[in-house]
Structure formats: structure tokens, C-alpha cells
Scaffold this motif. Structure first.
Motif, short mmCIF file in Angstrom:
data_model
loop_
_atom_site.label_atom_id
_atom_site.label_comp_id
_atom_site.label_asym_id
_atom_site.label_seq_id
_atom_site.Cartn_x
_atom_site.Cartn_y
_atom_site.Cartn_z
N HIS A 35 21.89 70.46 39.90
CA HIS A 35 22.99 69.58 40.33
C HIS A 35 23.09 68.36 39.41
N ARG B 297 26.32 67.15 37.23
CA ARG B 297 26.88 65.78 37.30
C ARG B 297 26.88 65.12 35.93
N THR C 156 30.66 75.95 44.25
CA THR C 156 30.76 74.78 45.13
C THR C 156 30.04 73.59 44.52
N SER C 157 28.89 73.85 43.88
CA SER C 157 28.15 72.76 43.24
C SER C 157 28.99 72.11 42.14
N ARG D 113 32.27 71.95 42.11
CA ARG D 113 33.32 71.15 42.77
C ARG D 113 32.72 69.84 43.26
N ASP D 114 31.51 69.91 43.82
CA ASP D 114 30.83 68.70 44.29
C ASP D 114 30.54 67.73 43.14
#
Ligand SMILES: [Zn+2]
Length: 289
Positions: free
Chosen positions: A171, A175, A242-243, A245-246
Motif C-alpha cells: 500500500h 501511495r 481497490t488498493s 483506488r484507495d
């Protein structure tokens, strides 16, 4: 149908396309895996060349076509697909981060795109990001994908090739890619993607003491040109999207494209739902605002 790109934002839109394609694809793959070498178009060579089939790992008796089908310049199926996907962006200028250096993909992107390439590698041992180190007698820039030395909003494209599964904190790496991309910039990468998994499986983790905790035995290692072999922390499934999108990406897709005539095929495992990795690139566009 060959060479068409099939984008899927989730498993529900992926499955019907895959189910329609897999039977003819399996027939071609079953033939390919019996060959030593075939003639095929190579995007990086720009012509028809001999492709060495059995040049990657094997799954039981089956050569991995995804890591094989290697051209005279050294690109394998998944590197060839990444090259094609980056070129298809049609960018006339811009900066591209690639988290590998001195690789066939690195030289192909340098030569065949107008992008200013920023190449790096990662070696363990506390070398700060941005520092130049010598690897195999060649200077290479160190970059930790979870904490690079690149400025904010610097890149138009960020690319990596089967790296993310080796990062315990993936993650953080997603980012960080979001941080260094310009708004509207694109992240494209490959990982061994497990199309039958809704949730990624964590094989191992890194404790606060820096020691590896193995959750699933035996440990899985992948070959690495720099470090020999590296531990795999993740088997990724659909929640990887999903990660992204997060992490601030708005258009997020798994983009699948079979192209046997250009040496772009899957891992070719007969137990298809249990491990076949169709040729795909994970695509994420950073939100424009
Ligand atoms: Zn080539």
C-alpha cells in the motif's frame, strides 16, 4: 480478437471475457509449450524474430510462457506487453520512472519511447533512495519504491515489472507512486495476478524488528537479476484494484491482452483457475484533482 486489449475494472466484468477467450487460447498455448522456439513479431525488435519458448520458470511440465517467449534482445512476454502498453499511451514527451535498470525492458523503453527514463534498482542494506551504487560493476540509482527520492508530481508514467509482490508494504508503494505522479499520470505494472482470488493472500510479513514472519510455508522465492532470489510477500487478487483506488487512482483496470503472434501469452498452467496468469497489466490513472 488477438491483440485486443480487454480492460476490466473488476472481476465481474473480467470473468465473461476471460471465459470466452480461454479455450482457443489454451489450444495455442498447449501447442506453444511443446516448441523450443517460434517465429513471432517482437515490438522491441520491430520485426519477426525467433522467440525462445522455455526460457522462464516451469509449472510442473509447463514452461511459463509469460516469463518465456524471449526475443534476441531479451524481452519476455510480460516485458513485451508492458512496452506495448506504455507506447500505446501515445505520449510525445514526459518522464517515466522504471523500477529496474540495465534490463531489456529499460533499453527498449529508452529507445522506443520519447520519454525521459529514470531507472533504478533496489538493494537491501539501508542504502538511501537516490544514492548511486555499483551493481555488477555498473552504476545504478537506488530507489525504495515505498520512499523514493523523487519530487512530488514529477512523472507522467510509473512502471514496474513483477516487483510489488516482493514489497511487504505494498500500500505504501502504491501511495508513493501516487505522490510522484503528476495529476492524470499513469501507473502501469505487472504482478503475478491470481484471477481466482477476490482477496490477496499474504504469504509473509516483516515485523517491527525487521524479521520476516512466514505465514504460509514453504517460502516462495522469485528469481531476481540483482539479488539472485527475492522473497514473495503477496499473491495478489482483485482487491489490489481497490488498493489502487484507495491510493488516489481514479481509472483502475486490469488490462488483459493475449497476442500469440507477438509472443504475449499467459503463465500457461493447465489448472487455469488455480494459477493461470493471463497476460495483463494493472493500470491506474492518478486523479486529476
Ligand atoms: Zn525483441
Amino acid at each position: 480478437v488477438w491483440s485486443t486489449v480487454h480492460p476490466a475494472a473488476d472481476r465481474a466484468s473480467f470473468d465473461p471475457v476471460y471465459d470466452a477467450l480461454i479455450e482457443p487460447t489454451r489450444k495455442i498455448e498447449a501447442w506453444l509449450e511443446l516448441q523450443q522456439q517460434v517465429e513471432g513479431w517482437c515490438d522491441c525488435c520491430g520485426k519477426v524474430v525467433p522467440l525462445r519458448i522455455d526460457a522462464g520458470p516451469r509449472f510442473a511440465h509447463h514452461p511459463s510462457l509469460r516469463a518465456g517467449m524471449v526475443c534476441p534482445r531479451g524481452t519476455n512476454a510480460r516485458a513485451r506487453l508492458l512496452l506495448r502498453m506504455v507506447r500505446s499511451l501515445g505520449l510525445e514527451q514526459g518522464r517515466c520512472a522504471l523500477f529496474e535498470a540495465h534490463s531489456p525492458l529499460a533499453s527498449a523503453l529508452k529507445e522506443l519511447t520519447p520519454l525521459e527514463m529514470h531507472l533504478s534498482e533496489y538493494v537491501d542494506g539501508g542504502v538511501p533512495s537516490g544514492e548511486t551504487i555499483m551493481i555488477a560493476n555498473r552504476p545504478v540509482t537506488q530507489q525504495d519504491m515505498t520512499a523514493t527520492s523523487y519530487p512530488d508530481k514529477f512523472f507522467d508514467v510509473v512502471v514496474h515489472n513483477d516487483v510489488l509482490e516482493h514489497i511487504p508494504w505494498h500500500h505504501a508503494a502504491l501511495r508513493e507512486s501516487g505522490r510522484i505522479l503528476k495529476p492524470g499520470g499513469v501507473l502501469m505494472f505487472t504482478v503475478p495476478f491470481f484471477i481466482q482470488l477476490d482477496q490477496s493472500v499474504q504469504l509473509a510479513s516483516l515485523g517491527p524488528d525487521g524479521r520476516v514472519r512466514q505465514h504460509i510455508e514453504p517460502p516462495e522465492f522469485h528469481g531476481d537479476p540483482i539479488r539472485g532470489s527475492v522473497l514473495t510477500f503477496w499473491h495478489f487478487g482483485w482487491d489490489l484494484l481497490t488498493s489502487l483506488r484507495d491510493a488516489g487512482f481514479d481509472i483502475v483496470e486490469l488490462r488483459m491482452s493475449f497476442d500469440p503472434f507477438s509472443g504475449i501469452m499467459s503463465d500457461n498452467h493447465p489448472a487455469i483457475r488455480a494459477g493461470n496468469n493471463p497476460p495483463n497489466v494493472i493500470f491506474g490513472r492518478k486523479a486529476r484533482s
